[in-house]
Motif scaffolding. Sequence first.
Motif, PDB file in Angstrom:
ATOM      1  N   THR A  68       0.842  -1.197   0.000  1.00  0.00           N
ATOM      2  CA  THR A  68       0.000   0.000   0.000  1.00  0.00           C
ATOM      3  C   THR A  68       0.882   1.252   0.000  1.00  0.00           C
ATOM      4  N   ASP A  69       0.236   2.417  -0.048  1.00  0.00           N
ATOM      5  CA  ASP A  69       0.973   3.674  -0.167  1.00  0.00           C
ATOM      6  C   ASP A  69       1.687   4.104   1.115  1.00  0.00           C
ATOM      7  N   TYR A  70       1.022   3.918   2.249  1.00  0.00           N
ATOM      8  CA  TYR A  70       1.503   4.513   3.487  1.00  0.00           C
ATOM      9  C   TYR A  70       1.603   3.472   4.598  1.00  0.00           C
ATOM     10  N   PHE A  81      -2.068   2.020   5.185  1.00  0.00           N
ATOM     11  CA  PHE A  81      -3.240   2.421   4.397  1.00  0.00           C
ATOM     12  C   PHE A  81      -2.905   2.810   2.969  1.00  0.00           C
ATOM     13  N   GLU A  82      -3.961   2.802   2.187  1.00  0.00           N
ATOM     14  CA  GLU A  82      -3.909   3.136   0.769  1.00  0.00           C
ATOM     15  C   GLU A  82      -4.850   4.317   0.563  1.00  0.00           C
ATOM     16  N   ALA A  83      -4.487   5.219  -0.337  1.00  0.00           N
ATOM     17  CA  ALA A  83      -5.333   6.381  -0.643  1.00  0.00           C
ATOM     18  C   ALA A  83      -5.764   6.303  -2.098  1.00  0.00           C
ATOM     19  N   LYS A  84      -7.056   6.535  -2.318  1.00  0.00           N
ATOM     20  CA  LYS A  84      -7.594   6.445  -3.685  1.00  0.00           C
ATOM     21  C   LYS A  84      -8.629   7.541  -3.912  1.00  0.00           C
ATOM     22  N   GLU A  85      -8.662   8.039  -5.144  1.00  0.00           N
ATOM     23  CA  GLU A  85      -9.644   9.060  -5.504  1.00  0.00           C
ATOM     24  C   GLU A  85     -10.504   8.581  -6.658  1.00  0.00           C
TER      25      GLU A  85
HETATM   26 MG   LIG Z   1      -2.830   5.305  -3.896  1.00  0.00          MG
END
Ligand SMILES: [Mg+2]
Lengths: 189, 189
Positions: A68-70, A81-85
């Motif tokens: 994941t990203d973070y 966690f992962e962040a998505k838009e």
């Molecule tokens: Mg992401």
Amino acid sequence: KKRPKDISFSNRGMSLEDDLNDSNITYLTQGRAVIHKKPTPIQIVQVDYPKRSAAVIKEAYFKQASTTDYNGVYRGYYLDFEAKETKNKQSFPLKNFHQHQIDHMSACLNQKGICFVILRFASLNRLFLLEAADLLVYWNRQYQEKEKKSISLKELEKNAHEMYYNFSPRIPYLEVVDQLIEDDVHNIE
Amino acid sequence: KKRPKDISFSNRGMSLEDDLNDSNITYLTQGRAVIHKKPTPIQIVQVDYPKRSAAVIKEAYFKQASTTDYNGVYRGYYLDFEAKETKNKQSFPLKNFHQHQIDHMSACLNQKGICFVILRFASLNRLFLLEAADLLVYWNRQYQEKEKKSISLKELEKNAHEMYYNFSPRIPYLEVVDQLIEDDVHNIE
Ligand SMILES: [Mg+2]
Ligand SMILES: [Mg+2]
């Protein structure tokens, strides 16, 4: 939960990633948490080593991230966690996630990490924190039911934690994490 | 602690990083822990987007990492560590570490993470796990005493945890981590 009336801190054209990176710097500076975005993995093919100056990468390719990203540490807990838009207004498409990210989150949950995704509806400028355990339910549902390749906004309103932009940190996600930790302690008791 | 007589598992020309990556895959596959090496951070300057094929990075530079090499989750604990090798035979030079890595480890310790460094003497093929709290003592000492820009092998034999190559995982560092967790629980009681 009520939406605060003052939306003057709504993000001003920043990407979700920029806002999270900025929030992580705030948390780090305050000594509240140590959370970093992982660098993008790169496959390096050719590097030049010019005399008296820094090595230059001349050919490289973006690799698919395997996690994941973070991630990082907060109050002794492992956070991941992962962040998505999305530009959608009614639902969050599950195609934004990849199987290896789902596998990574499952593995982290098995190790008792605190895992979640931060979802942003760009057109609505609304933000949700969805726990990984709940994401897994929606993820598995897509293989069982037809036409359920997404999580509806209504489902997120009900089952995720809505967050609101603030001044500093811009995205105060640790407030939700505090709540998750507290709920978990009560569940164990 | 005794050194086992069977050293047939001694690493066969592998780098410390290769051995740790391999160990992490073993731990992940066994469902014991989720630990990954962070990608090397790269400053991308120019990218080409050829038609019908993958984006090619044409100019990029290596950036200084702001954290440590490895992190992840094990039994609900946040693990964070750096791996370093030396060709020296008598001591481990502190110049192998950078101030920002020390700062990162301090910040992680403040958040109750389990932080350490894995040190390898390449010429001796000996491995030590040194807790970050102890590394910080040696790090600060170099600014107080002259000629103490390193940690002697004797100090490591006394204050660090020696580890021995194994078959699978090659570097069984979680055994030391188990011991750290157990010691910590006893200290709290
Ligand atoms: Mg992401
Ligand atoms: Mg290293």
